[in-house]
Write an enzyme that holds these catalytic residues in place. Sequence first.
Site, short mmCIF file in Angstrom:
data_model
loop_
_atom_site.label_atom_id
_atom_site.label_comp_id
_atom_site.label_asym_id
_atom_site.label_seq_id
_atom_site.Cartn_x
_atom_site.Cartn_y
_atom_site.Cartn_z
N GLU A 1 15.29 -9.65 88.07
CA GLU A 1 16.14 -9.51 89.26
C GLU A 1 15.60 -10.56 90.21
OE1 GLU A 1 18.58 -7.14 90.01
OE2 GLU A 1 17.89 -5.17 89.34
N CYS B 1 17.77 -9.61 99.03
CA CYS B 1 18.20 -10.57 98.01
C CYS B 1 19.72 -10.67 98.00
CB CYS B 1 17.68 -10.16 96.66
SG CYS B 1 18.07 -8.46 96.33
N ALA C 1 9.77 -15.94 88.56
CA ALA C 1 10.52 -15.40 87.42
C ALA C 1 10.49 -16.39 86.25
CB ALA C 1 11.96 -15.12 87.84
N GLY D 1 11.85 -10.58 92.20
CA GLY D 1 11.22 -11.51 93.15
C GLY D 1 11.88 -12.87 93.07
N SER D 2 11.10 -13.90 93.41
CA SER D 2 11.68 -15.24 93.51
C SER D 2 11.93 -15.84 92.13
CB SER D 2 10.72 -16.14 94.29
OG SER D 2 9.51 -16.27 93.57
N SER D 3 12.86 -16.78 92.07
CA SER D 3 13.17 -17.44 90.79
C SER D 3 12.01 -18.29 90.30
CB SER D 3 14.42 -18.31 90.94
OG SER D 3 15.50 -17.50 91.31
N1 NAD Z 1 17.50 -9.59 92.57
C1 NAD Z 1 16.93 -8.60 93.23
O1 NAD Z 1 17.21 -7.44 93.00
C2 NAD Z 1 15.92 -8.92 94.29
C3 NAD Z 1 15.48 -7.90 95.14
C4 NAD Z 1 14.58 -8.22 96.14
C5 NAD Z 1 14.11 -9.52 96.28
N2 NAD Z 1 14.56 -10.49 95.46
C6 NAD Z 1 14.09 -11.87 95.62
O2 NAD Z 1 12.69 -11.87 95.89
C7 NAD Z 1 12.34 -13.00 96.68
C8 NAD Z 1 11.48 -12.57 97.87
O3 NAD Z 1 10.41 -11.79 97.47
P1 NAD Z 1 8.92 -12.35 97.39
O4 NAD Z 1 8.76 -13.48 98.33
O5 NAD Z 1 8.00 -11.18 97.50
O6 NAD Z 1 8.92 -12.93 95.89
P2 NAD Z 1 7.70 -13.46 95.00
O7 NAD Z 1 8.29 -13.98 93.75
O8 NAD Z 1 6.81 -14.37 95.78
O9 NAD Z 1 6.84 -12.14 94.70
C9 NAD Z 1 7.35 -11.05 93.99
C10 NAD Z 1 6.21 -10.28 93.33
O10 NAD Z 1 5.64 -11.07 92.31
C11 NAD Z 1 4.23 -11.15 92.47
N3 NAD Z 1 3.79 -12.42 91.88
C12 NAD Z 1 3.76 -13.64 92.46
N4 NAD Z 1 3.31 -14.56 91.57
C13 NAD Z 1 3.08 -13.90 90.41
C14 NAD Z 1 2.63 -14.30 89.12
N5 NAD Z 1 2.32 -15.59 88.83
N6 NAD Z 1 2.53 -13.36 88.16
C15 NAD Z 1 2.83 -12.07 88.40
N7 NAD Z 1 3.26 -11.64 89.61
C16 NAD Z 1 3.39 -12.54 90.60
C17 NAD Z 1 4.04 -11.00 93.96
O11 NAD Z 1 2.73 -10.62 94.27
C18 NAD Z 1 5.07 -9.93 94.28
O12 NAD Z 1 4.58 -8.65 93.95
C19 NAD Z 1 13.65 -13.62 97.10
O13 NAD Z 1 13.89 -14.77 96.31
C20 NAD Z 1 14.68 -12.53 96.81
O14 NAD Z 1 15.99 -13.01 96.57
C21 NAD Z 1 15.43 -10.21 94.45
#
Ligand code: NAD
Length: 439
Positions: free
Chosen positions: A185, A220, A171, A166-168
């Site tokens: 990731e 991503c 992360a 997910g997002s940095s």
């Molecule tokens: N590197 C990779 O392989 C990869 C693949 C796909 C997407 N991405 C990245 O993901 C981002 C887009 O996805 P998004 O908007 O869904 O990301 P996001 O970080 O908002 O959400 C990702 C997941 O984390 C959960 N989440 C959010 N806050 C949390 C917390 N505090 N604790 C635990 N879980 C939590 C969300 O509900 C979701 O399931 C972009 O930055 C993209 O580059 C990376």
Amino acid sequence: MFGDISAKAAYQLSLPEVSDFFSKLIQRVAPKSYQQALGEVYVTQKFLENFCGDQVRFLARSFAVPGNHLGQQSHGFRWPYGPVAIITPFNFPLEIPLLQLMGALYMGNKPVVKVDSKVCIVMEQMIRLLHDCGLPMEDVDFINSDGNTMNKLLKEAEPRMTLFTGSSRVADKLAVDLKGRIKLEDAGFDWKILGPDVQEVDYVAWVCDQDAYACSGQKCSAQSILFMHENWTKTPLLRKMADLAARRKLDDLTVGPVLTFTTEAMLGHMNKLLQISGSKLLFGGEALENHNIPAIYGAIKPTAVFIPLEEILKDNNYELVTKEIFGPFQIVTEYKHNQLPLVLKALEKMNAHLTAAVVSNDPLFLQEVIGKTVNGTTYAGLRARTTGAPQNHWFGPAGDPRGAGIGTPEAIKLVWSCHREIIYDHGPLPQKWEIPTAT
Ligand SMILES: NC(=O)c1ccc[n+]([C@@H]2O[C@H](COP(=O)([O-])OP(=O)(O)OC[C@H]3O[C@@H](n4cnc5c(N)ncnc54)[C@H](O)[C@@H]3O)[C@@H](O)[C@H]2O)c1
């Protein structure tokens, strides 16, 4: 057992009515064309095929090294973590959670899975299919929740390892909350460099269009910035890219809603970029029209903004220019034949080293760029792209000790197991052994 489950699930996904069901289900929740959704199902099916039969067993292959005396030998094992967690984003509702889930199970862990709640119905259906293929009910926990609830669950349950995609921003928060017991990731500001050798302009323009705008830029691995050698500026490349972008339409979701940025936010970002000296809008830059996409989402035409290389490098512009916009949006720039070091400097300053493409068949140029960069998944050669995460090659960031991977045996072993060494030392003792002097 998991070899058998994988074989059965791969067969199910190969049936047209099943792959069509999952493709349409993905389309109901994630804005992408049928072809892109089907691609996701296809990669998932091929991944499962890869781990049929004894391939799961082979993932945990151990090794032995002879010891110092009779009866002693060390064995290196891939060892499971035990209780683990998997958190995945909205953009690949099937492929990312399924591949990570199976990897966790193959290596002997007990995972809890949380998929973005907007799209989790896809994985819920897939888990039901896995149950039908023989997955024991108690092997996987599946939770539907928002991020905060999951954060609380993780802090209380303390899984031994969490895989976060997910997002940095999230992360980095989880890395602290979980005291580093995490693999990531995260975001990608993915770049493509067109080298000095101009060839196959139509093909390169088409790959640029797919990389930047397929799935409305919500991969991503999407192309976020394009560095063109000046030789390409003399070709119709940019015009061709504009023409290809103009073919995209809402009707078939070749361009569609953006889930994490509003129209206002994306156009606002663009306007800030256009204040940079020498910048210009190449194409797009307008809201989509005649639709009923709710205002909480974004809807813009595929957009490209040109920024001069020297301006990108300026400290007060760099952060703005390299901000990941998870939508149909890219930066384009040009470099002169003696400016490659400036391009490399711009790449070095980035902190998300996910995918990259070096479009050239000049081996010395390729070596120069590859030798001075670090992206985990780097395509090199005339057909290089930034997107494409098939099951047959590693996909993941490099240059970060927390970096995870997805898809291949190496990725599965790295993410889902740790190394354990058992040194067997059965004896016998040497004949007439006596207690030595103190040391
Ligand atoms: N590197 C990779 O392989 C990869 C693949 C796909 C997407 N991405 C990245 O993901 C981002 C887009 O996805 P998004 O908007 O869904 O990301 P996001 O970080 O908002 O959400 C990702 C997941 O984390 C959960 N989440 C959010 N806050 C949390 C917390 N505090 N604790 C635990 N879980 C939590 C969300 O509900 C979701 O399931 C972009 O930055 C993209 O580059 C990376």
